[in-house]
Design an enzyme around this catalytic site. Structure first.
Site, short mmCIF file in Angstrom:
data_model
loop_
_atom_site.label_atom_id
_atom_site.label_comp_id
_atom_site.label_asym_id
_atom_site.label_seq_id
_atom_site.Cartn_x
_atom_site.Cartn_y
_atom_site.Cartn_z
N LYS A 123 23.61 11.76 1.81
CA LYS A 123 23.90 13.02 2.51
C LYS A 123 23.61 12.93 4.00
CE LYS A 123 20.76 16.49 2.37
NZ LYS A 123 19.59 17.33 1.98
N GLU A 135 13.69 7.84 -1.12
CA GLU A 135 15.04 8.31 -0.76
C GLU A 135 15.18 8.49 0.75
OE1 GLU A 135 15.28 12.03 -2.80
OE2 GLU A 135 15.10 11.13 -4.78
N HIS A 151 9.79 15.62 -2.43
CA HIS A 151 10.24 15.37 -1.06
C HIS A 151 9.34 16.20 -0.15
CE1 HIS A 151 12.57 14.83 2.49
NE2 HIS A 151 13.57 14.23 1.87
C1 LIG Z 1 16.90 15.01 -2.27
C2 LIG Z 1 16.82 14.42 -0.91
N1 LIG Z 1 16.49 13.13 -0.80
C3 LIG Z 1 16.43 12.52 0.41
C4 LIG Z 1 16.69 13.20 1.57
C5 LIG Z 1 16.62 12.47 2.87
O1 LIG Z 1 15.43 12.72 3.47
P1 LIG Z 1 15.11 12.39 4.99
O2 LIG Z 1 15.98 13.23 5.84
O3 LIG Z 1 13.69 12.76 5.12
O4 LIG Z 1 15.34 10.96 5.20
C6 LIG Z 1 16.97 14.58 1.51
C7 LIG Z 1 17.17 15.33 2.75
O5 LIG Z 1 17.21 16.50 2.84
C8 LIG Z 1 17.05 15.20 0.24
O6 LIG Z 1 17.37 16.49 0.11
#
Ligand SMILES: Cc1ncc(COP(=O)(O)O)c(C=O)c1O
Length: 396
Positions: A62, A265, A191
């Site tokens: 994402k 993640e 998270h």
């Molecule tokens: C389920 C999930 N995993 C991973 C991420 C990525 O995290 P980061 O932006 O801290 O790298 C997000 C970001 O919102 C998320 O919602």
């Protein structure tokens, strides 16, 4: 880009953005340009593997779903966190095996679950009883990873209001329900929030994860996956080092059994530093007070908050433009307002920068624009999303 394969330009030692700009015909281009340094992703992966050797990174698609980046990480052997059917399709299309993927969205449409089942992407997160029932109907053989809420006190984008069950009250109930329905809970995830800068956040969460593991095992689930989520910084490697020490210490203390697979993640960590956005001033106005004195200068750039700067709303980090002019320091500075290209008055990038008197055609660079930017950008009002050019070091 021919046949979907981008043209990659190679550089020696370090990518020189100024030279790239000089060699590109940006005056002839009305669109802004993204310069993507693929080697930055590889450096990040090596850094991760050095500092967090037990934790297998699953890149959060994402954050930036550019197929070139995703393929590059796939070829380097990274795992992936996908949130939707289309993200799964993208990653699987590059030959990534389903075991390298976690379907890390706790609330998924049935058709997306059906696709995951067909493709045998068995690991997926869940945080409420309705989704447990949905899984028992649509994907009963999947591995349920219970996502709980455990937020950092300091994060650019907290996620806990939307996702994650209560670790003490809800997680055990979900595991009991799953058992009763004949479903397998195999792990837990959290998270701490994107852009986390509180070291202790990880240990607080890992401690809760340990309790969830104990309870799961007690009622007969085969608990074998710990997912420590995201939150890792994209540009501050020193902070990353500190976080890595905190995460390693906590995981080794609370999950010493190496048979427990530990994944994460990270999104921002991999891609934030890889993009430099180069914008051009295409229009300019002077604003004077009633005495005719210059109050401020207003500039209109070829990208704005409906484009790559969309991330400013979500992740309000300080932006500092780089000016590709020789004598910036010695020139007088003026209060400068930066507008995006659309006709919309909300499309303002900044109203408080102090900059020299710039001209139409001058270029401004914005570093670290790789996270949560292009996937959110839209061609609103008919202004195209910037083109991306790719660069790779000849040898790291
Ligand atoms: C389920 C999930 N995993 C991973 C991420 C990525 O995290 P980061 O932006 O801290 O790298 C997000 C970001 O919102 C998320 O919602």
């Amino acid at each position: 880009m021919a046949n979907g394969t981008p043209e990659i330009q190679y550089y020696e030692h370090e990518l020189n953005i100024r030279r790239v700009i000089e060699q590109s015909d940006l005056q002839g281009l009305d669109q802004a340009l993204i310069i993507c340094d693929l080697s930055s992703l590889e450096r990040k992966l090596r850094l991760w593997q050095k500092l967090l050797p037990r934790i297998k990174p699953h890149y959060a698609v994402k954050c930036n779903d550019n197929p070139v980046l995703v393929k590059f990480l796939a070829d380097l052997g990274a795992g992936f966190d996908c949130a939707s059917k289309n993200e799964l399709k993208l990653v699987l299309g590059f030959g990534v095996s389903p075991e390298r993927i976690i379907f890390a969205h706790p609330c998924r449409p049935a058709s997306h679950l059906k696709y995951a089942k067909e493709q045998e992407v068995v690991n997926g997160t869940v945080d409420n009883e309705f989704e447990v029932y949905k899984l028992s109907q649509h994907f009963p053989n999947s591995n349920l990873i219970v996502r709980f809420k455990s937020e950092a006190k300091k994060a650019l984008c907290p996620l806990g209001e939307k996702y994650g069950c209560d670790a003490e009250a809800d997680a055990p109930a979900l595991m009991i329900l799953s058992k009763a329905l004949g479903l397998k809970v195999t792990g837990t995830s959290f998270h701490v929030g994107s852009g986390c800068s509180e070291m202790e956040a990880y240990d607080r969460a890992v401690e809760k994860a340990e309790n969830i593991f104990r309870f799961g095992e007690l009622i007969g689930h085969n608990m074998n996956l710990l997912d420590v989520g995201g939150g890792f910084p994209g540009i501050d490697d020193e902070l990353f080092e500190e976080i890595a020490v905190a995460v390693n210490t906590s995981v080794q203390l609370r999950f010493p059994d190496e048979r427990v697979k530990v994944i994460a993640e990270p999104g921002r960590f991999f891609v934030e530093a890889a993009y430099t956005l180069v914008c051009k001033i295409h229009a300019k106005r002077e604003v004077r007070n009633e005495n005719g004195r210059l109050e401020k200068l207003m500039y209109y750039l070829n990208d704005g908050i409906y484009g790559v700067f969309a991330a400013m709303f979500y992740y309000p980090e300080e932006l500092t433009p780089v000016l590709y002019l020789d004598d910036v320091e010695s020139r007088p500075k003026f209060k400068s307002v930066m507008w995006g290209p659309s006709c919309d008055a909300l499309d303002k990038i900044s109203d408080n920068w102090l900059l020299p008197n710039l001209n139409c055609g001058d270029l401004l660079g914005f570093r670290n624009m790789g996270a949560y930017t292009v996937p959110i950008a839209s061609p609103f009002n008919g202004f195209d999303v910037p083109e991306t050019r790719y660069f790779l070091a000849k040898r790291l």
